[in-house]
Design an enzyme around this catalytic site. Structure first.
Site, PDB file in Angstrom:
ATOM      1  N   TYR A  33       0.256 -10.811   7.779  1.00 34.21           N
ATOM      2  CA  TYR A  33      -1.060 -11.011   8.381  1.00 34.21           C
ATOM      3  C   TYR A  33      -2.173 -10.841   7.359  1.00 34.21           C
ATOM      4  O   TYR A  33      -1.939 -10.380   6.236  1.00 34.21           O
ATOM      5  CB  TYR A  33      -1.256 -10.053   9.558  1.00 34.21           C
ATOM      6  CG  TYR A  33      -1.581  -8.607   9.188  1.00 34.21           C
ATOM      7  CD1 TYR A  33      -0.597  -7.771   8.659  1.00 34.21           C
ATOM      8  CD2 TYR A  33      -2.857  -8.087   9.364  1.00 34.21           C
ATOM      9  CE1 TYR A  33      -0.896  -6.446   8.332  1.00 34.21           C
ATOM     10  CE2 TYR A  33      -3.161  -6.769   9.043  1.00 34.21           C
ATOM     11  CZ  TYR A  33      -2.177  -5.959   8.527  1.00 34.21           C
ATOM     12  OH  TYR A  33      -2.473  -4.663   8.199  1.00 34.21           O
ATOM     13  N   LYS A 147       1.901  -7.720   2.931  1.00 35.27           N
ATOM     14  CA  LYS A 147       1.103  -7.328   4.098  1.00 35.27           C
ATOM     15  C   LYS A 147       1.833  -7.718   5.389  1.00 35.27           C
ATOM     16  O   LYS A 147       1.472  -8.699   6.044  1.00 35.27           O
ATOM     17  CB  LYS A 147      -0.290  -7.950   4.016  1.00 35.27           C
ATOM     18  CG  LYS A 147      -1.315  -7.273   4.919  1.00 35.27           C
ATOM     19  CD  LYS A 147      -2.718  -7.696   4.553  1.00 35.27           C
ATOM     20  CE  LYS A 147      -3.775  -7.219   5.530  1.00 35.27           C
ATOM     21  NZ  LYS A 147      -3.883  -5.766   5.660  1.00 35.27           N
ATOM     22  N   GLU A 179      -2.408   5.622  -0.192  1.00 34.93           N
ATOM     23  CA  GLU A 179      -3.589   4.960   0.382  1.00 34.93           C
ATOM     24  C   GLU A 179      -3.839   5.496   1.778  1.00 34.93           C
ATOM     25  O   GLU A 179      -3.101   6.349   2.266  1.00 34.93           O
ATOM     26  CB  GLU A 179      -3.413   3.436   0.394  1.00 34.93           C
ATOM     27  CG  GLU A 179      -2.165   2.976   1.114  1.00 34.93           C
ATOM     28  CD  GLU A 179      -1.843   1.492   0.923  1.00 34.93           C
ATOM     29  OE1 GLU A 179      -2.753   0.684   0.691  1.00 34.93           O
ATOM     30  OE2 GLU A 179      -0.651   1.147   1.033  1.00 34.93           O
ATOM     31  N   LEU A 203      -0.885  -1.564  -0.782  1.00 34.07           N
ATOM     32  CA  LEU A 203      -1.365  -2.930  -0.578  1.00 34.07           C
ATOM     33  C   LEU A 203      -2.427  -3.243  -1.639  1.00 34.07           C
ATOM     34  O   LEU A 203      -3.271  -2.401  -1.940  1.00 34.07           O
ATOM     35  CB  LEU A 203      -1.985  -3.069   0.820  1.00 34.07           C
ATOM     36  CG  LEU A 203      -2.388  -4.513   1.124  1.00 34.07           C
ATOM     37  CD1 LEU A 203      -1.147  -5.371   1.397  1.00 34.07           C
ATOM     38  CD2 LEU A 203      -3.338  -4.577   2.296  1.00 34.07           C
TER      39      LEU A 203
HETATM   40  N1  PDD Z   1      -5.971  -3.310   6.468  1.00 36.05           N
HETATM   41  N2  PDD Z   1      -4.134  -0.692   2.500  1.00 36.05           N
HETATM   42  C1  PDD Z   1      -3.603  -0.911   3.715  1.00 36.05           C
HETATM   43  C2  PDD Z   1      -2.352  -0.197   4.089  1.00 36.05           C
HETATM   44  C3  PDD Z   1      -4.225  -1.813   4.611  1.00 36.05           C
HETATM   45  O1  PDD Z   1      -3.699  -2.041   5.805  1.00 36.05           O
HETATM   46  C4  PDD Z   1      -5.430  -2.459   4.198  1.00 36.05           C
HETATM   47  C5  PDD Z   1      -6.146  -3.449   5.082  1.00 36.05           C
HETATM   48  C6  PDD Z   1      -5.955  -2.176   2.925  1.00 36.05           C
HETATM   49  C7  PDD Z   1      -7.199  -2.829   2.411  1.00 36.05           C
HETATM   50  O2  PDD Z   1      -6.986  -4.181   2.090  1.00 36.05           O
HETATM   51  P1  PDD Z   1      -8.172  -5.251   2.160  1.00 36.05           P
HETATM   52  O3  PDD Z   1      -9.252  -4.747   1.302  1.00 36.05           O
HETATM   53  O4  PDD Z   1      -7.566  -6.493   1.617  1.00 36.05           O
HETATM   54  O5  PDD Z   1      -8.573  -5.336   3.597  1.00 36.05           O
HETATM   55  C8  PDD Z   1      -5.267  -1.304   2.099  1.00 36.05           C
HETATM   56  C9  PDD Z   1      -6.566  -4.281   7.375  1.00 36.05           C
HETATM   57  C10 PDD Z   1      -8.045  -4.329   7.298  1.00 36.05           C
HETATM   58  C11 PDD Z   1      -6.025  -4.032   8.767  1.00 36.05           C
HETATM   59  O6  PDD Z   1      -4.833  -3.801   8.861  1.00 36.05           O
HETATM   60  O7  PDD Z   1      -6.783  -4.111   9.742  1.00 36.05           O
END
Ligand code: PDD
Length: 283
Positions: A33, A147, A179, A203
């Protein structure tokens, strides 16, 4: 409610949207996703999200249901049909529907679903006051750079945070912070912005890449390395980044105030720069 969502080539009212009970996303979490933010009806860092999507698909030998131009067109069409000014677009690709079998099926057509979520994301009370986190062990699988929709442990982490009366959890492995449950984690220490190096353990955040680029352009020093929980608790500042929260200060870790317990200047400045630059570059 009352949204128009996208399912496999069609724009339909949300209550009419259907995915098979045999879909491997449902049965095996066999799907990936992306979440892209929308500000002023425009997409923030669409290109970055599309590139990471293709990487996730590639790592799982999953077919891309559409090309990048078409994906952008679908995002824009959903923004238009739902009159979305500010919020998020969620996109999910799964390997598709097939008889239940652990082995990947041959020739299943991938499922593609997108929907919008209207939400105030720019003016955020959490960014104003900062968030509080607890630390929890990182018990996710080993390929966190992909992801996938396999988000049960991060959900459990959020519930642990909720039970502790705080906003989120930072995950720790071998003594180092990996994270947040749904964001990348940073500290400011010794005048440097420190965030974990890229690898299979985290991620590769699209917001992370942009924020680090802006920080370096603003002559801030950045160090990409693992940091410990103790280091985080003793840091001058801490913050998280994600597509849905941009840059959000962390003011407390496991009950201990970070710095003076208020959002710090580095996080504030990075949020400002990120929002300015992202809005300018949005498509
Ligand atoms: N989550 N780390 C994890 C485990 C995440 O699920 C996310 C993003 C990030 C940040 O990635 P980005 O900057 O590309 O959004 C880091 C999204 C926002 C979610 O699951 O809703």
């Amino acid at each position: 409610m009352g949204r128009i969502v996208y399912v496999n080539g069609e724009y339909v009212p949300e209550e009419e949207a259907r995915v098979s009970v045999f879909d491997r996303g449902f049965l095996f979490a066999d799907g990936v996703y992306e979440v892209t933010s929308v500000i002023g009806g425009r997409l923030v860092d669409f290109d970055g999200h599309a590139k990471r999507l293709w990487r996730s698909l590639g790592e799982l030998d999953m077919a891309a249901p559409v090309d990048e131009d078409e994906l952008l067109a679908i995002h824009r069409e959903l923004v238009a049909r739902n009159g979305l000014d500010e919020g998020l677009i969620y996109l999910q690709v799964t390997r598709g529907a097939a008889d239940r079998d652990f082995a990947w099926p041959e020739g299943a057509a991938p499922t593609l679903v997108l929907f919008t979520q209207a939400k105030g994301i720019v003016d955020s009370p959490a960014a104003e006051r900062g968030i509080r986190v607890i630390s929890i062990p990182d018990r996710r699988w080993g390929r966190r750079d992909i992801k996938t929709v396999q988000l049960l442990y991060p959900s459990m982490g959020k519930m642990m945070a909720k039970a502790a009366g705080v906003d989120d959890a930072w995950m720790v492995e071998d003594g180092a912070v990996t994270e947040g449950t749904s964001n990348n984690a940073y500290i400011v220490t010794g005048g440097k912005i420190v965030t974990r190096h890229l690898g299979e353990e985290i991620l590769h955040g699209i917001t992370r890449a942009a924020v680090l680029r802006f920080a370096r352009e603003a002559q801030m020093e950045v160090e990409e390395r693992a940091f410990t929980l103790d280091e985080a608790k003793a840091a001058d500042e801490a913050f998280v980044t994600s597509a849905s929260t941009f840059v959000t200060p962390v003011v407390e870790i496991d009950g201990a105030a970070v710095g003076n317990g208020a959002p710090g200047p580095v996080a504030r400045r990075l949020r400002e720069i990120y929002l300015d630059e992202s809005v300018k570059a949005a498509v």
